[in-house]
Structures are given as structure tokens and as C-alpha cells.
Motif scaffolding. Sequence first.
Motif, PDB file in Angstrom:
ATOM      1  N   VAL A 435       0.758  -1.099   0.036  1.00 56.97           N
ATOM      2  CA  VAL A 435      -0.171   0.121   0.002  1.00 56.97           C
ATOM      3  C   VAL A 435       0.758   1.314  -0.069  1.00 56.97           C
ATOM      4  N   ASN A 436       1.863   1.197   0.904  1.00 60.07           N
ATOM      5  CA  ASN A 436       2.930   2.531   0.796  1.00 60.07           C
ATOM      6  C   ASN A 436       4.150   1.924   1.405  1.00 60.07           C
ATOM      7  N   SER A 437       5.098   1.849   0.331  1.00 58.62           N
ATOM      8  CA  SER A 437       6.551   1.356   1.019  1.00 58.62           C
ATOM      9  C   SER A 437       7.335   2.336   1.676  1.00 58.62           C
ATOM     10  N   VAL A 438       6.684   3.927   1.407  1.00 55.61           N
ATOM     11  CA  VAL A 438       7.438   4.871   2.019  1.00 55.61           C
ATOM     12  C   VAL A 438       7.364   4.985   3.528  1.00 55.61           C
ATOM     13  N   LEU A 439       6.289   4.348   4.057  1.00 56.40           N
ATOM     14  CA  LEU A 439       6.145   4.290   5.466  1.00 56.40           C
ATOM     15  C   LEU A 439       7.539   3.874   5.991  1.00 56.40           C
ATOM     16  N   THR A 440       7.767   4.314   6.953  1.00 62.49           N
ATOM     17  CA  THR A 440       9.215   3.829   7.835  1.00 62.49           C
ATOM     18  C   THR A 440       9.017   2.528   8.356  1.00 62.49           C
ATOM     19  N   HIS A 796       4.838  14.999 -10.775  1.00 62.53           N
ATOM     20  CA  HIS A 796       4.151  16.103 -10.167  1.00 62.53           C
ATOM     21  C   HIS A 796       2.677  15.979 -10.166  1.00 62.53           C
ATOM     22  N   ASP A 797       2.076  15.558 -11.093  1.00 56.27           N
ATOM     23  CA  ASP A 797       0.711  15.277 -11.080  1.00 56.27           C
ATOM     24  C   ASP A 797       0.093  14.178 -10.460  1.00 56.27           C
ATOM     25  N   ASP A 798       0.862  13.255 -10.073  1.00 56.53           N
ATOM     26  CA  ASP A 798       0.267  11.855  -9.512  1.00 56.53           C
ATOM     27  C   ASP A 798       0.668  11.740  -8.096  1.00 56.53           C
ATOM     28  N   LEU A 804       7.134  -1.183 -13.598  1.00 55.13           N
ATOM     29  CA  LEU A 804       6.666  -1.947 -14.729  1.00 55.13           C
ATOM     30  C   LEU A 804       5.538  -2.647 -14.380  1.00 55.13           C
ATOM     31  N   PHE A 805       5.424  -3.389 -13.105  1.00 53.10           N
ATOM     32  CA  PHE A 805       4.516  -4.142 -12.892  1.00 53.10           C
ATOM     33  C   PHE A 805       3.217  -3.634 -11.664  1.00 53.10           C
ATOM     34  N   GLY A 806       3.399  -2.129 -11.617  1.00 50.64           N
ATOM     35  CA  GLY A 806       2.359  -1.558 -10.949  1.00 50.64           C
ATOM     36  C   GLY A 806       2.671  -1.093  -9.477  1.00 50.64           C
ATOM     37  N   ARG A 807       3.930  -1.600  -8.819  1.00 52.64           N
ATOM     38  CA  ARG A 807       4.308  -1.195  -7.648  1.00 52.64           C
ATOM     39  C   ARG A 807       4.340   0.262  -7.682  1.00 52.64           C
ATOM     40  N   ARG A 808       3.724   0.877  -6.551  1.00 51.44           N
ATOM     41  CA  ARG A 808       3.848   2.374  -6.417  1.00 51.44           C
ATOM     42  C   ARG A 808       4.921   2.843  -5.437  1.00 51.44           C
ATOM     43  N   LEU A 809       5.355   3.881  -5.953  1.00 53.01           N
ATOM     44  CA  LEU A 809       6.601   4.460  -5.076  1.00 53.01           C
ATOM     45  C   LEU A 809       6.355   5.911  -4.999  1.00 53.01           C
ATOM     46  N   TYR A 810       5.697   6.130  -3.741  1.00 52.02           N
ATOM     47  CA  TYR A 810       5.150   7.593  -3.338  1.00 52.02           C
ATOM     48  C   TYR A 810       6.386   8.485  -3.248  1.00 52.02           C
ATOM     49  N   LEU A 811       6.112   9.855  -3.463  1.00 51.27           N
ATOM     50  CA  LEU A 811       6.773  10.888  -3.674  1.00 51.27           C
ATOM     51  C   LEU A 811       6.418  12.245  -2.829  1.00 51.27           C
ATOM     52  N   PRO A 812       6.465  11.979  -1.602  1.00 51.32           N
ATOM     53  CA  PRO A 812       5.833  13.132  -0.598  1.00 51.32           C
ATOM     54  C   PRO A 812       6.464  14.379  -0.931  1.00 51.32           C
ATOM     55  N   GLU A 813       7.546  14.655  -1.423  1.00 53.72           N
ATOM     56  CA  GLU A 813       8.094  15.826  -1.402  1.00 53.72           C
ATOM     57  C   GLU A 813       8.178  16.401  -2.768  1.00 53.72           C
ATOM     58  N   ILE A 814       7.520  15.766  -4.003  1.00 54.90           N
ATOM     59  CA  ILE A 814       7.656  16.141  -5.154  1.00 54.90           C
ATOM     60  C   ILE A 814       6.899  17.479  -5.416  1.00 54.90           C
ATOM     61  N   ALA A 825      13.144  14.668  -5.109  1.00 57.53           N
ATOM     62  CA  ALA A 825      12.067  13.890  -5.408  1.00 57.53           C
ATOM     63  C   ALA A 825      12.064  13.723  -6.851  1.00 57.53           C
ATOM     64  N   GLU A 826      12.368  14.561  -7.677  1.00 58.91           N
ATOM     65  CA  GLU A 826      12.332  14.562  -9.113  1.00 58.91           C
ATOM     66  C   GLU A 826      13.247  13.385  -9.432  1.00 58.91           C
ATOM     67  N   ARG A 827      14.665  13.309  -8.904  1.00 56.22           N
ATOM     68  CA  ARG A 827      15.708  12.419  -9.300  1.00 56.22           C
ATOM     69  C   ARG A 827      15.249  10.870  -8.852  1.00 56.22           C
ATOM     70  N   THR A 828      14.372  11.126  -7.579  1.00 57.78           N
ATOM     71  CA  THR A 828      14.059   9.736  -7.100  1.00 57.78           C
ATOM     72  C   THR A 828      12.868   9.318  -8.112  1.00 57.78           C
TER      73      THR A 828
END
Length: 914
Positions: A435-440, A796-798, A804-814, A825-828
Motif C-alpha cells: 500500500v505504501n512502502s515509504v512508511l518507515t 508532479h501530477d500523481d 513496470l508491474f504497478g508497484r507504487r513508489l510515493y514521492l511526498p516531497e515532489i 524527489a524528481e531524481r527519485t
Amino acid sequence: MSKAQINKPVLLVDGSSYLFRAFHALPPLITSKGQPTGAIKGVINMIKRLQTDYPESKIIIIFDAKGKNFRHDLYDQYKANRPPMPEDLRSQIEPIHEIIKAMGLPLIIVPDVEADDVIGTLATEASQKGIDTIISTGDKDMAQLVSPHVTLMNTMTNVYMDQAGVKEKFGVTPEQIIDYLALVGDTVDNIPGVPKCGPKTAVKWLDQHGTLDAVMENAADVKGKIGENLRNSLELLPLSYKLATIQTDVELDQGLDQIEHDAINNERLLALFKEYEFKSWINQLDKGDSTADTPNDSTATEDPSTSPEPAISVNYETVLTQASFDNWLDQLSKADLFAFDTETTSLNYMDAQIVGVSFCVTPGEAAYVPFGHDYMGAPEQLDRNAVLDALKPLLEDESKKKVGQNLKYDMNVLANHGIRLRGIAEDTMLESYVVNSVLTRHDMDSLAKKYLNHATIHFEDIAGKGAKQLTFNAIEIEKAAPYAAEDADITLRLHQKLSQALNEMPSLEPVYRDIELPLVPIIADIERDGALVDAHLLGVQSKELEGRLLQLEREAFDLAGEAFNLSSPKQLQTIFFEKLELPVIKKTPKGQPSTAEPVLQELALDYPLPKVILEYRGLSKLKSTYTDKLPLQINPSTGRIHTSYHQAVTATGRLSSSDPNLQNIPIRTQEGRRVRQAFVAPKGYKLVAADYSQIELRIMAHLSQDVGLLNAFSEGLDVHKATAAEVFGVATDEVTTDQRRSAKAINFGLIYGMSAFGLARQIKVDRKTAQSYIDRYFERYPGVLDYMDRIRKQAHDDEYVETLFGRRLYLPEINANNKMRQQAAERTAINAPMQGSAADIIKKAMINVSKWLTESTLDARMIMQVHDELVLEVREDLVDEVTAGLLEKMESAARLDVPLLVETGVGNNWDEAH
């Protein structure tokens, strides 16, 4: 599984930082007797929160000592601008210290030394031992300590800062922070700096020149008033640098290993809480909870993206009779899904024995079946073998669906009792991770707080802390049962919450169902199979290292003209600076010449003895960390090493490992490669290693659809040579070794967001030349530039990117207001789809290979997964057949517009096979 954490970072708390912040940030509180308590409440709340979030970690509180320190000796105006401490604050310091001590936490105050320097010393010691450290602070100066093993955390804002975060926040790397602080100066601490030099100017200069020394060397080229200010500050800048530098070699009475938690003194705590009129804390103590927080006391804010469930009443049963157990067996057999958990004697899955099991079919209704509590006076319990025999058909039935939290662990410990867990339908740790891998954190306690607004019973609450902590079998059933039953109850409730979140994001369901969940039994098997290690060979290596260390010791004695302890800083100081009169490059906080590693590296450029000491230290660390330690990690029953793989740690989806960390076994040095030679095949078998070749560059070619890259990979060209030919404008067969090396740095550097400055440093050219290489690269591969622009906009939009397989990588600082955070965040955003897709591909390959090996019944098994590599143990006569099948399964794990190439090797040991 026990909720005690497997990964336990050391927490170093900057008490002085939070003292001032709590005093100024929180509303004033005063007791009926006129004693101010706002800062007390703020600081202790922060510590309580750390105990909740990190129940298994060593937490050390550090405060500044009274009076002046060594920096005042360097510069008598240091902190001269600071007003005297308000009396309202001063009167709260001693109560804070007293409460911390009563809580059983280590409190360190070193005379003549600032808290920063003590923290720097402890963090450095931890890093040298490979221990992860979190520094809880609000002090920007601490950013210089951030490293692969050290992270900053601001407990008041719940913001973590790693190496990328430092770059994001300040615009410079952790290694450049001291240079940055020296240039900018500090009006609060009265560090001179360069007048009118703000953060943007400092970043600009360091981006151009790299270091403070280089900025000073080029001061004549800086125009305008700021250039004049820089030139006028040249004499004071070295002093500013010294004042801003956190010392990492403070002499402490105790090392990290000796600093331990004490038992909580509840009687003293209660007296203190009554004295300072903390009613909610008094109530918690009366309920037997010395560390939990209440919503009114907490300084944390809830994540607005979650909607916590309302509290529900619970009914937990302790099952001590056969009739009660039979009733629960009947409920479980009829349930569509039930939560299941084990309580064990150890976190080491190979040694752990089950003490009891818990179940939940309906939220709020759970049971604990104890059968292994053996403390004096323990009540009669059901027979362990009888309970497990009765459960075995249910647990091994694929059609009976189970949900758990980190079921891989439970699967492994059940195997110790002859049970093969099947029917793993859900795993809340993996649901949260997808659901959210960015959770620490994805442990149960953290998830319960986030998604259910529920404060769980912590393991330390019932087992105690430190050396006196009880194993589960020694805990009274009256305490153990609510804890264990709650595990199952919370697991079921978390699943209901997290499955709803997954349903709302359909693209994530296949990641969870088709990649992460099927991997659980596969990784469990790899862990239990383990890897064979030649303890004798490691012993030989240790002996050889010991011989080399003795040789280095003799060389050091000859150079020094006397025998001395090479590991003693004090004796080194005497030899270096008194006898040999080497130049003093840096001093310790107490004014003694430093012998820290950076100092030795600088001295080694001109003097032989420091060079010998450096080699001695490096080999000594290799010996203690690997050749001495690995044999101790060999399981006496299996004769093999059993690592632990973690699915829910990295943000990108890659697996990590610990105890031992196979990902970090050295490969670049000859001595390090010899460690890999100790990972061997048993008699009659070979090791086969299969490694994806340049997988992230191939994914870049696929994602960018750049014609040049697609053609290079499709035609089987050496892509680094092809890039070199394009960038340097030469024929492919004329590319030199240096040009290929530079092209490789460009290929990999750009997908990791490397700047012209970074590239210039890596390939040793000036920045202008490096920028010209980058410009020419994008001219030759315009599709790559188009992809980067496209993915930035999409991010920036999303506010997330996908693999490629749909795993989401969230960018809270984008979309952060801070431009540097946004750029990081753009580099990430550019790199994460490649890293994440590579992680997904190796996981899919593991699933393919496992299924093929199981169906074929070939005598071969996966024993390790490291980065993009799989290592198999294969019977000698099957090596060709298995290698061919392995290639086919790995190369077909994904369909890209370029070939997925796998390179294989065969050998008697891992080094030969790799």
C-alpha cells in the motif's frame, strides 16, 4: 510472531535540542506550587513516543554539560550572543534528568563537552560496528553525521533525514555540511562565517568547487561585494570550520556495548509525576503502564490519509482446557479466514521453540493457547505435542485461509515442530508495504497506531528490558495471554483495513497477490536451507589476517622505535605527536591531538606509520566482522549459515538481509573476495550463480524507448563502449579503457541523478567538460531525456511513480515548496521505476525458478539472493541442465523491448561461481 522488532537501531536523543524546543514550542504549564513543567512534559513525551515506536531499541539520552567547553577555548566569542537561559527553563532541567533516570534510560552528560560531540562519538562507534543509528534532534549541525548507517529524526515533526534528505534539505551532501556551515556561519552560536553569505550562495560555491578549501583557493575569482566578504573572511574560515565540526572521538567512560537500560523505578516515577502534577501519567502508572502515552499527552499528529477505526470492546480467552481448545478448533475449521500467530522463545527462527499460539476469527474475540510456559508456579497447560498435532491438519491445509503479520517467521518456527504452514492468504506486513512502502515501519505496533489508532501492549511491557528481559516461556500467563491474543486480534483488524486500501488501488493487487505473497514460502525455504560455510577456511583466513596484523604491528614498532598498543589512541598520540613530532591536524574536544581515521588518512599521504596503522585497522575490522564472526553464526544443528531476508524494508521493493547481511559481504578487495570463497558447495554439488546483466540500464532503454539504447542492447553491443563511442565521437573499436570507464559512469550516473559536478569528481575532469559529456549524451540518446522530462511531469501530477508491474513508489516531497526537496524527489522519480522494476523482476524470477525446481524434482535449491543475483546449490551431474533452465526462467521473468541477459557461473565456492 512476537512483536519484538528484528531490526533494532540505536537511538541517540539530543536532549538539549529538545529542551529548548519544548520550552518555546509548547504552552507554559505551572504546578499549583508555581513550578514550571511545560519543557518537562514536552521532552518526556518525546522520549515516551520513541519508546513506543522503537520498543526493542537501545535509547540513550544526551545533554550538554554546564559551563564552557573546548570551543570557547578556540574562540572566546563562541555562543557569546546567546542570552542567559531563562530561569523558568533552568528549573526544569534537573526534574527531566530525574525522570529519565527513573525510566531506566541511560543519561549521558560529559563535562566540558557538548551533547553533539558525545552523539557524534557514539554514532561513529555504532557505524563502525555496522549498527544502524537514529539521532533524534532538531539541530541542523547533526546533518554532518548522516551516513548509510546514521539517520536523523525530528521527533516533534516526525521527519526522517537520510543522505538523500540532507542533500534535499541543504543542497549539499553530508560530507559537505561542515563546509556549508563554515561559510554560512551561525548567529546563534556566533560562528563567524562569511558576511552576507546565505545558503544559496554557499550551495553555489560548494557545487562549483566541492570543498571549503577549494572555495578559499578560488576566492580571487568571486566578483562583487560577496567576493570581497569572502576574501576578508579567509583568515577566520578555518576557525569557523573547527567550530562547526562535531567531534567523533570523545573519550567516554563507557562504550556503546556497555551502556544499558536499567529497570524502571515505578515508585520513583510515581513520586516525580505527583510532584510535578502530571495526572495522566499518574493514571497510566496506576494501570501498570510506565511508557504508554495518551492522546492528550502526545505531541504527534495523526496521518490525515488514514481514518482510524473506533475502539471496540475485546474478549480474550486463555485456553487451558481441552474442551475450550476443541471449541476453538471447531471455530477455526469453519472460518473462511482466521488470524494466526505464534509466541516463541527466540527471534532466531532456527532456534525458536513455540510457547503458545493465538487465534482470532471475529474482531475483538481472540484466544491464546499456552503450552510452553515453564516458570516456577506456572499453571497446568495443555500438552504442546497434543496441541500441535491437533493443529497440524488445519495449518497444513491449503484451503484453510490464514492471515498473519510476517508469517514467514511463523512458517519457519512451525517447521521446527514438523509443520509445513500452507494456506497463507494474507500478510498484514506485506499489505502495508505494498500500500505504501515509504512508511518507515511496517511492524504491528506502528500499523495499529496508524490505521486503528490503537496503542498495543508492547513486548517490553510484559518481558522487561535489557539484559534482564524475560523470554516468553518465563512470562506469567496472566500477562502473556492478553499480549498474545491481541496480536491475533489486531492482525485480523489490520487486514480488514489494509485490504480495503488495496481494493481501492487495483494496480497494487497483482503486486501483492502475484509477487509478494507467493514469495513468502520461497524465502522461508531459502532461509531454512541456509548456505554451507567452510569454518576451517575462515579460520585459516583469520590466522593469515592475524599473521599480517602481527607483521604490521612489527612494522609499526620499527617505525616508532618502540612497542606500543596500536589500538590505543593515547599511545598513538604519544608516538605520533611527541616522539615523531608529526603535524597535529585536528584536536579532540579535550585538546589532545586526534588520531581518528580521517586524520590518519591525511597523515598517511606523507608518513609511513599512519599508513601502517590504517591497514592494521582495516584488516582488524575485516577479521572481527567476517572471518571471526561468520563461523559463530553457523547453526550447530545444520552446519550452515541462515540469514534473515526482509521483504518490507526498502522503499523500492528490493530484499534486504541480516544476521549475516549477505548484501554487504565485500567483493571489491582481494581479502573481501576470500570471504566469499568460504561459502562452499557440499561434496557432490556445485554452486551456480546467475546475475542479471545491466538490468537497470535495460529497463531504462525499455521505459525511454530511446532508439540508440534499444539498438545497442538488441544487437548485443557493449553498451558502455557504445556510449563512449557516441559521447567521445570515436569508432567503437577505438574506445579506450578510460573512455569506457567514463561512459559507464555517465550511464549509471544519469539514472541516479548525478550532476555535472558529481560526474566531474568521479571521472576526474573539470565541471565544464563533464557537462559537455552529459549534453552530448542527451544529444545521442534524446529518448532518455524525453523519458526524464515525462516522468518528472507525471510525478508532479500523481505524486507517485510506478514500476513496470504497478508497484507504487510515493514521492511526498515532489510538490514541496522547497526547491531542493522537489529536485531530490524528481531524481527519485526518474530512478525509482528502474530500481523497483529490477526488484520486481528478480522476485518474479525467484517464483519461476522455485516452481520449476519443485515440479521437476531436480536436486537443486536456491540458497541465496543478493542484489540481482541468485545462487543455487546443484548436484554436479545436473549443473548443465539446471543452468539452462535457470537462464530460461530468469530471462523470461519479464518481457522488455530489449533482451533480459543473465550471466551464469559455476564453482566450488561463491567467489568462483560469481
